[in-house]
Motif scaffolding. Structure first.
Motif, PDB file in Angstrom:
ATOM      1  N   UNK A  23       0.838  -1.191   0.000  1.00 41.96           N
ATOM      2  CA  UNK A  23       0.000   0.000   0.000  1.00 41.96           C
ATOM      3  C   UNK A  23       0.873   1.240   0.000  1.00 41.96           C
ATOM      4  N   UNK A  24       1.911   1.228   0.851  1.00 51.44           N
ATOM      5  CA  UNK A  24       2.807   2.373   0.917  1.00 51.44           C
ATOM      6  C   UNK A  24       3.502   2.589  -0.415  1.00 51.44           C
ATOM      7  N   UNK A  25       3.961   1.512  -1.040  1.00 47.62           N
ATOM      8  CA  UNK A  25       4.653   1.635  -2.311  1.00 47.62           C
ATOM      9  C   UNK A  25       3.747   2.224  -3.377  1.00 47.62           C
ATOM     10  N   UNK A  26       2.494   1.841  -3.363  1.00 42.46           N
ATOM     11  CA  UNK A  26       1.564   2.355  -4.367  1.00 42.46           C
ATOM     12  C   UNK A  26       1.359   3.849  -4.202  1.00 42.46           C
ATOM     13  N   UNK A  27       1.249   4.321  -2.964  1.00 39.83           N
ATOM     14  CA  UNK A  27       0.996   5.734  -2.752  1.00 39.83           C
ATOM     15  C   UNK A  27       2.233   6.572  -3.034  1.00 39.83           C
ATOM     16  N   UNK A  28       3.408   5.989  -2.931  1.00 38.30           N
ATOM     17  CA  UNK A  28       4.622   6.759  -3.122  1.00 38.30           C
ATOM     18  C   UNK A  28       5.139   6.702  -4.557  1.00 38.30           C
ATOM     19  N   UNK A  29       4.559   5.900  -5.421  1.00 35.97           N
ATOM     20  CA  UNK A  29       5.048   5.799  -6.782  1.00 35.97           C
ATOM     21  C   UNK A  29       4.807   7.102  -7.519  1.00 35.97           C
ATOM     22  N   UNK A  30       5.498   7.297  -8.652  1.00 36.65           N
ATOM     23  CA  UNK A  30       5.310   8.489  -9.455  1.00 36.65           C
ATOM     24  C   UNK A  30       4.033   8.407 -10.285  1.00 36.65           C
ATOM     25  N   UNK A 204       3.865  11.610   4.582  1.00 35.91           N
ATOM     26  CA  UNK A 204       5.101  11.638   5.355  1.00 35.91           C
ATOM     27  C   UNK A 204       5.418  10.311   6.029  1.00 35.91           C
ATOM     28  N   UNK A 205       4.617   9.294   5.759  1.00 37.15           N
ATOM     29  CA  UNK A 205       4.816   7.998   6.424  1.00 37.15           C
ATOM     30  C   UNK A 205       5.838   7.208   5.621  1.00 37.15           C
ATOM     31  N   UNK A 206       7.109   7.258   6.040  1.00 36.81           N
ATOM     32  CA  UNK A 206       8.205   6.646   5.283  1.00 36.81           C
ATOM     33  C   UNK A 206       8.298   5.148   5.550  1.00 36.81           C
TER      34      UNK A 206
END
Length: 221
Positions: A23-30, A204-206
């Motif tokens: 989930x985190x990876x999806x939100x942080x992708x370009x 901001x959730x790294x």
């Protein structure tokens, strides 16, 4: 969460810990990404005309009100694009959820090859809802338009649509709204302004913070 991907991403793994990472990876992708959430709003009408505010005195409202039922709010949010869509419905059922996804695929993102959908673990948030609402061929077409991701159990706060619903509540819904049409009008005005300004979400959730805060969700080896 919803979004569209030109290349696609790996499937979500079965454990909640790994799912949190995806989930985190999806939100942080370009790639454009977004979220889906829902809320319930009580419809309350005034029984007496409020007294408007004037210099030195705030507006006054009678404590008594009339209940006019409730309405459901579906929030679709693409935080990297600064786009959101709120659909007001009578209920939050599998069929209404399915029609929200159809609108998302065919109206809002018609040229997207894949829409990355991130949502919480509510029972109707599944492919089965599409088969309940549409003929099998149409349901399959819609299922294949989406890449399905879920927040961990007890981790719906990871869905940025929940944060956007909080903004909607504080800026637009923190007062009595008498009926469904008034709610639709109020939400549409809020949505139009936010979209015109391309208001985005700053995540901001790294990964390092996720490994600490979500440690209890990861499998033990």
């Amino acid at each position: 969460m919803l979004g569209h991907s030109a290349e696609g991403e790996q499937c979500v793994r079965s454990s909640d810990g790994r799912r949190a990472g995806r989930v985190y990876a999806a939100t942080r992708s370009r790639l454009p990404a977004g979220l889906s959430g829902r809320d319930l709003k009580a419809l309350l009408a005034e029984t007496r005309v409020p007294i408007p505010m004037k210099a030195g005195r705030p507006a006054r409202f009678d404590y008594e009100y009339e209940r006019n039922g409730t309405a459901n709010l579906f929030m679709m949010f693409a935080p990297l694009e600064g786009w959101r869509r709120v659909k007001v419905t009578d209920r939050h059922t599998a069929v209404e959820y399915a029609h929200v996804l159809k609108d998302l695929a065919d109206i809002h993102f018609p040229r997207a090859r894949t829409i990355v959908l991130v949502q919480d673990n509510l029972n109707i948030h599944s492919k089965a809802s599409l088969y309940e609402a549409f003929p099998a061929a149409e349901a399959r077409r819609l299922v294949e338009r989406f890449e399905w991701h879920y927040t961990p159990k007890h981790g719906s706060w990871l869905d940025l649509a929940e944060s956007e619903l909080g903004v909607l509540s504080s800026q637009c819904l923190d007062r009595r709204i008498p009926d469904k049409q008034a709610l639709i009008d109020e939400v549409a005005a809020w949505e139009q302004e936010r979209n015109a300004n391309h208001t985005k979400a700053s995540w901001h959730f790294t990964t390092s913070k996720a490994r600490v805060k979500l440690k209890h969700l990861y499998p033990s080896i």
